[in-house]
Design a protein around this motif. Structure first.
Motif, PDB file in Angstrom:
ATOM      1  N   ALA A  11      12.458   5.939  -0.360  1.00 51.10           N
ATOM      2  CA  ALA A  11      10.980   5.668  -1.025  1.00 51.10           C
ATOM      3  C   ALA A  11      10.266   4.569   0.073  1.00 51.10           C
ATOM      4  CB  ALA A  11      11.026   5.086  -2.107  1.00 51.10           C
ATOM      5  N   LEU A  12      11.016   3.960   0.854  1.00 49.41           N
ATOM      6  CA  LEU A  12      10.422   3.021   1.566  1.00 49.41           C
ATOM      7  C   LEU A  12      10.207   3.533   2.908  1.00 49.41           C
ATOM      8  CD1 LEU A  12      12.385  -0.251   0.721  1.00 49.41           C
ATOM      9  CD2 LEU A  12       9.808   0.237   0.107  1.00 49.41           C
ATOM     10  N   TYR A  13      11.202   4.356   3.156  1.00 43.54           N
ATOM     11  CA  TYR A  13      11.188   4.925   4.661  1.00 43.54           C
ATOM     12  C   TYR A  13      11.293   6.540   4.510  1.00 43.54           C
ATOM     13  CZ  TYR A  13      12.435   0.222   6.080  1.00 43.54           C
ATOM     14  OH  TYR A  13      12.288  -1.217   6.341  1.00 43.54           O
ATOM     15  N   PRO A  14      10.049   7.206   3.976  1.00 41.43           N
ATOM     16  CA  PRO A  14      10.181   8.540   3.799  1.00 41.43           C
ATOM     17  C   PRO A  14      10.210   9.602   4.930  1.00 41.43           C
ATOM     18  CG  PRO A  14       7.932   7.869   3.598  1.00 41.43           C
ATOM     19  CD  PRO A  14       8.746   6.436   3.907  1.00 41.43           C
ATOM     20  N   LYS A  15      11.552   9.751   5.503  1.00 38.89           N
ATOM     21  CA  LYS A  15      11.470  10.586   6.611  1.00 38.89           C
ATOM     22  C   LYS A  15      11.738  12.253   6.198  1.00 38.89           C
ATOM     23  CE  LYS A  15      14.124   7.277   9.665  1.00 38.89           C
ATOM     24  NZ  LYS A  15      15.073   7.094  10.447  1.00 38.89           N
ATOM     25  N   ALA A  16      12.342  12.207   5.080  1.00 40.59           N
ATOM     26  CA  ALA A  16      12.384  13.496   4.248  1.00 40.59           C
ATOM     27  C   ALA A  16      11.663  13.594   3.048  1.00 40.59           C
ATOM     28  CB  ALA A  16      13.823  13.634   4.199  1.00 40.59           C
ATOM     29  N   ASN A  17      11.554  14.788   2.584  1.00 38.23           N
ATOM     30  CA  ASN A  17      10.905  14.898   1.337  1.00 38.23           C
ATOM     31  C   ASN A  17      11.698  14.340   0.329  1.00 38.23           C
ATOM     32  OD1 ASN A  17      10.066  16.456  -1.196  1.00 38.23           O
ATOM     33  ND2 ASN A  17       8.740  17.410  -0.026  1.00 38.23           N
ATOM     34  N   PHE A  18      11.193  13.467  -0.734  1.00 36.65           N
ATOM     35  CA  PHE A  18      11.801  12.788  -1.576  1.00 36.65           C
ATOM     36  C   PHE A  18      12.596  13.768  -2.720  1.00 36.65           C
ATOM     37  CE2 PHE A  18      12.397  10.218  -5.477  1.00 36.65           C
ATOM     38  CZ  PHE A  18      13.342   9.155  -5.125  1.00 36.65           C
ATOM     39  N   LEU A  19      12.158  15.104  -2.964  1.00 35.93           N
ATOM     40  CA  LEU A  19      12.528  15.818  -3.889  1.00 35.93           C
ATOM     41  C   LEU A  19      13.635  16.786  -3.405  1.00 35.93           C
ATOM     42  CD1 LEU A  19       9.251  17.782  -5.286  1.00 35.93           C
ATOM     43  CD2 LEU A  19      10.570  15.966  -6.190  1.00 35.93           C
ATOM     44  N   ASP A  20      13.730  16.581  -1.887  1.00 38.69           N
ATOM     45  CA  ASP A  20      15.335  16.938  -1.227  1.00 38.69           C
ATOM     46  C   ASP A  20      16.192  16.222  -1.310  1.00 38.69           C
ATOM     47  OD1 ASP A  20      13.696  19.504  -0.542  1.00 38.69           O
ATOM     48  OD2 ASP A  20      13.209  18.626   1.530  1.00 38.69           O
ATOM     49  N   ALA A  52      -3.398  -3.554   0.785  1.00 39.24           N
ATOM     50  CA  ALA A  52      -3.837  -2.351   1.568  1.00 39.24           C
ATOM     51  C   ALA A  52      -2.656  -1.693   1.887  1.00 39.24           C
ATOM     52  CB  ALA A  52      -4.750  -2.626   2.504  1.00 39.24           C
ATOM     53  N   LEU A  53      -1.665  -2.408   2.793  1.00 37.31           N
ATOM     54  CA  LEU A  53      -0.535  -1.756   3.261  1.00 37.31           C
ATOM     55  C   LEU A  53       0.214  -1.262   2.092  1.00 37.31           C
ATOM     56  CD1 LEU A  53       0.759  -4.376   6.086  1.00 37.31           C
ATOM     57  CD2 LEU A  53      -0.194  -2.104   6.393  1.00 37.31           C
ATOM     58  N   GLY A  54       0.307  -1.920   0.909  1.00 38.76           N
ATOM     59  CA  GLY A  54       1.237  -1.519   0.050  1.00 38.76           C
ATOM     60  C   GLY A  54       0.606  -0.104  -0.551  1.00 38.76           C
ATOM     61  N   PHE A  55      -0.426   0.027  -0.747  1.00 39.97           N
ATOM     62  CA  PHE A  55      -1.205   1.173  -0.992  1.00 39.97           C
ATOM     63  C   PHE A  55      -1.250   2.388  -0.201  1.00 39.97           C
ATOM     64  CE2 PHE A  55      -5.306   3.581  -0.504  1.00 39.97           C
ATOM     65  CZ  PHE A  55      -5.146   4.311  -1.637  1.00 39.97           C
ATOM     66  N   ALA A  56      -1.406   2.120   1.049  1.00 44.86           N
ATOM     67  CA  ALA A  56      -1.225   3.203   2.177  1.00 44.86           C
ATOM     68  C   ALA A  56       0.009   3.772   2.257  1.00 44.86           C
ATOM     69  CB  ALA A  56      -1.606   2.493   3.644  1.00 44.86           C
ATOM     70  N   MET A  57       1.197   2.972   2.017  1.00 45.52           N
ATOM     71  CA  MET A  57       2.556   3.240   2.149  1.00 45.52           C
ATOM     72  C   MET A  57       2.974   4.311   0.844  1.00 45.52           C
ATOM     73  SD  MET A  57       4.638   0.172   3.841  1.00 45.52           S
ATOM     74  CE  MET A  57       6.285   0.873   3.523  1.00 45.52           C
ATOM     75  N   SER A  58       2.501   3.587  -0.407  1.00 39.76           N
ATOM     76  CA  SER A  58       2.829   4.135  -1.686  1.00 39.76           C
ATOM     77  C   SER A  58       2.089   5.648  -1.761  1.00 39.76           C
ATOM     78  CB  SER A  58       2.909   3.346  -2.775  1.00 39.76           C
ATOM     79  OG  SER A  58       1.519   2.700  -2.684  1.00 39.76           O
TER      80      SER A  58
END
Length: 270
Positions: free
Chosen positions: A90-99, A212-218
């Motif tokens: 969730a914090l470092y989304p390298k892959a699709n979370f559903l995967d 703003a950073l929190g919004f952009a990441m999430s």
């Protein structure tokens, strides 16, 4: 062998002279038996044998009901390593979370992450007000309206928005699991913990930058993982749903900034 007239009779006798049980059955069909099974149960004609591990009234293996405790336990079947892997994704989304969740969404992570965010927002919001000239946090000056405001905001957003999104997808013929959507939103809240800690600063511009950073990441995390879900509808509907989801998330970020990291918070007694 004996002979009588034109007839011959042959009788087979075993070594001990026992003729055995001669049970003549003119009906060739199978008969019901009462032999014990391997588990010690006796089968009864017309009754299906019970399946081990299921209640006697269960109609099919693996079928759970809402009044069965195992129905809810399956949503919390998560070990520490699985939880850490999902938090990292969730914090470092390298892959699709559903995967990453691989068809096994949970409620353990979303509930505890959201609860942690509520407590952190309350504590950091209180400190932010104090550092901006508010009352001393000690001495009974805590304003628990911040706590109730944080709980209502975070729990409401985390579980009401996914239900609304799932209902919209069902209405437009999309395919989505309500638990998958709720799990996605729950883990997206993880980013607000470091944002809340950083927003204690008395420098206003830094508070805006952190939020703003929190919004952009999430928002990026939600957009990336919601896209394959809403794509099960037509292109126009998918685009509309994504816009609404991002707009609702922007509203959450703005509300967090106003309620907790601004000196004159609408939910704090002044």
């Amino acid at each position: 062998m004996t002979s009588q007239g034109d007839y011959s009779v042959v009788v087979d006798i075993d070594d001990e002279g026992d003729l055995g049980d001669l049970d003549y059955n003119p009906d060739p069909e199978f008969q019901n038996t009462n032999f014990p099974s391997a588990s010690g149960n006796v089968s009864t004609p017309g009754r299906k044998p019970a399946t081990p591990g299921l209640p006697p009234n269960s109609s099919a293996p693996g079928k759970l009901h809402m009044w069965d405790i195992n129905f809810y336990a399956q949503f919390f079947d998560l070990n520490t390593n699985d939880l850490l892997v999902r938090c990292k994704a969730a914090l470092y989304p390298k892959a699709n979370f559903l995967d990453v969740i691989d068809g096994n969404p949970d409620l353990y992570g979303p509930i505890w992450i959201t609860t942690t965010v509520v407590l952190v927002l309350f504590l950091t919001g209180t400190l932010a007000h104090y550092f901006n000239g508010g009352e001393l946090p000690g001495g009974g000056k805590y304003d628990f309206r911040l706590l109730t405001g944080a709980a209502g905001l975070m729990y409401g957003y985390t579980f009401i928005i996914p239900v609304a999104l799932w209902g919209a997808l069902k209405w437009w013929g999309g395919e989505a699991g309500i638990l998958e959507v709720a799990c996605l939103y729950g883990y997206a809240n993880l980013v607000w913990i470091p944002v809340a800690v950083g927003s204690i600063s008395t420098i206003t511009i830094l508070n805006y930058v952190f939020v703003a950073l929190g919004f952009a990441m999430s928002a990026t995390f939600l957009f990336r993982n919601l896209f394959p879900i809403v794509s099960s509808t037509d292109a126009k509907t998918a685009k509309m749903l994504l816009i609404v989801a991002v707009a609702a998330h922007a509203g959450l970020a703005i509300t967090i900034k106003i309620l907790f990291f601004q000196h004159k918070s609408p939910v704090k007694k002044t």
